[in-house]
Design an enzyme around this catalytic site. Structure first.
Site, short mmCIF file in Angstrom:
data_model
loop_
_atom_site.label_atom_id
_atom_site.label_comp_id
_atom_site.label_asym_id
_atom_site.label_seq_id
_atom_site.Cartn_x
_atom_site.Cartn_y
_atom_site.Cartn_z
N HIS A 168 6.62 0.24 -23.33
CA HIS A 168 7.73 0.22 -22.41
C HIS A 168 8.08 1.00 -22.51
O HIS A 168 8.09 2.17 -23.08
CB HIS A 168 8.01 -1.29 -23.26
CG HIS A 168 7.05 -2.29 -23.25
ND1 HIS A 168 7.81 -3.57 -24.29
CD2 HIS A 168 5.78 -2.80 -23.17
CE1 HIS A 168 7.04 -4.77 -23.89
NE2 HIS A 168 5.55 -4.04 -22.65
N GLU A 194 11.12 1.52 -23.57
CA GLU A 194 12.54 1.74 -24.47
C GLU A 194 11.31 2.57 -25.50
O GLU A 194 12.09 3.77 -25.86
CB GLU A 194 11.98 0.35 -25.58
CG GLU A 194 13.62 -0.66 -24.72
CD GLU A 194 13.05 -1.52 -24.32
OE1 GLU A 194 13.26 -2.64 -23.78
OE2 GLU A 194 11.68 -1.40 -23.19
N ALA A 224 7.70 -3.97 21.13
CA ALA A 224 6.52 -3.52 21.50
C ALA A 224 6.83 -3.88 23.10
O ALA A 224 7.52 -4.25 23.73
CB ALA A 224 5.16 -4.47 21.77
N TRP A 266 4.18 4.72 19.81
CA TRP A 266 4.86 4.36 18.44
C TRP A 266 6.04 4.50 19.08
O TRP A 266 7.10 4.82 19.22
CB TRP A 266 4.79 5.49 17.48
CG TRP A 266 3.33 5.94 16.92
CD1 TRP A 266 2.05 6.94 17.36
CD2 TRP A 266 3.13 4.54 15.62
NE1 TRP A 266 1.69 6.64 16.37
CE2 TRP A 266 1.82 5.52 15.82
CE3 TRP A 266 3.28 3.67 15.34
CZ2 TRP A 266 0.79 5.04 14.51
CZ3 TRP A 266 2.39 3.18 13.77
CH2 TRP A 266 0.82 4.06 14.37
N THR A 320 -1.46 -9.08 14.71
CA THR A 320 -1.89 -8.05 14.48
C THR A 320 -2.79 -7.11 14.49
O THR A 320 -3.13 -6.65 13.98
CB THR A 320 -0.40 -7.96 13.54
OG1 THR A 320 0.57 -8.51 14.19
CG2 THR A 320 -0.50 -6.48 13.04
N LEU A 332 -3.33 -0.57 7.46
CA LEU A 332 -2.46 -0.74 5.75
C LEU A 332 -2.36 -0.13 4.78
O LEU A 332 -2.18 -0.87 2.89
CB LEU A 332 -2.45 -3.07 5.56
CG LEU A 332 -1.90 -3.26 6.91
CD1 LEU A 332 -2.69 -4.87 6.42
CD2 LEU A 332 -1.12 -3.09 7.73
#
Length: 326
Positions: A54, A56, A166, A174, A200, A208
């Site tokens: 962690h 800490e 688009a 792009w 898409t 992705l």
């Protein structure tokens, strides 16, 4: 005239450190911690890969003996429960002999909620909750997951000045320039999962992934919103509400098309909008959004607050957080 940092400044610094843990700390929250003595940082840490050690523990280890008598600033209440993976952070802080602990967000996990602060106070440590907007923002994924049972949702939109994603023909590569696209990859790298719609996926076959040097291994899990047959290697959900099934995800990045964007907004499932605007005008193109269920213009106001704005090459980046009364 230069002034010394105050408690809020140190907590903000801890929140900035916490971003280094995201999303690698999953399933644990991304926590940041700094140890300060005589106005100087003597230790700092953030949650490590897989949730341990962690924050800490990392910060106290870096501080060593200098932690005794110090002030510790941590974004989330130190855990109060022991686990097979290690001791509780509240016990570790007690053993280190710190004098003071300032906490940015109380942990909603019932195993800790208030008990971490109580454990510190019982040991004679001056422990207090100091609500920190920066700490709250740095823990957004964890807090939404615990409070709402779903991941924190960021909707990414890349548009022309007139709101198109688009041409009428569907050509979209792009809209924005290389700098903005690199920034998108840096945002993907901070997500546990990334979602697009079936349209898409079929038209663009997006990868992705994360294509930034050194961050290629940060590619998020790929999620497809569709009622069709799932492609190999992708998880499928059939409706936006089913994101609650993504129980391993604290941060979901939504990239897919106007229909997907509109469906998430219509169901009020978007916590953050990240908008990239290119200095181009398309006219007659495909718009970024469809109907999102608003019945009056008044209902559109007061829902979004600007968090950030910056220039990315020739493109403009703006981030907005959903404002909710909860």
């Amino acid at each position: 005239m230069q002034t010394s940092p105050n408690d809020a400044d140190w907590l903000a610094a801890a929140a900035r450190l916490a971003s280094r843990a995201r999303p690698l700390s999953n399933p644990n929250p991304a926590v940041g911690c700094v140890v300060v003595r005589h106005g100087r940082i003597v230790g700092r840490g953030w949650t490590q890969r897989g949730g341990r050690p962690h924050a800490e523990a990392m910060a106290l280890d870096a501080a060593g003996g200098a932690a005794r008598g110090s002030t510790v600033y941590v974004t989330l209440e130190p855990c109060a429960h022991r686990s097979p993976r290690g001791p509780s952070c509240s016990d570790t802080l007690v053993e280190a002999g710190v004098a003071r602990v300032l906490i940015g967000v109380q942990d909603p996990d019932p195993r800790t909620a208030g008990q971490g602060i109580a454990r510190l106070r019982k040991a004679g440590i001056d422990a207090a909750l100091l609500p920190s907007p920066q700490a709250e923002a740095s823990l957004a994924g964890y807090l939404v997951r615990v409070r709402k049972g779903r991941p924190h949702v960021t909707l990414k939109l890349a548009t022309s000045l007139d709101g198109c994603i688009a041409l009428a023909s569907g050509e979209s590569q792009w809209i924005t320039g290389e700098t903005a696209r690199a920034h998108v990859h840096s945002r993907r790298a901070m997500a546990d999962a990334i979602l697009v719609g079936g349209g898409t996926w079929r038209s663009d076959k997006p990868r992705l992934d994360v294509r930034l040097p050194g961050l290629e291994d940060r590619a998020p899990q790929r999620i497809l919103l569709t009622r069709g047959v799932p492609p190999d290697g992708m998880k499928v959900i059939n409706a936006p509400e089913q994101i609650e099934r993504l129980d391993q995800a604290q941060y979901l990045y939504v990239e897919g098309g106007a229909q997907v964007a509109s469906s998430f907004l219509a169901r009020d499932l978007v916590d953050r909008i990240e908008l990239y605007r290119a200095p181009i005008v398309i006219g007659g193109g495909r718009h970024a959004l469809g109907d999102i269920g608003l019945s009056s213009l008044a209902g559109a106001h007061g829902r979004w607050a600007l968090d950030e704005r910056r220039q990315l090459g020739s493109d403009t980046y703006e981030a907005y957080s959903r404002t909710r009364q909860e």
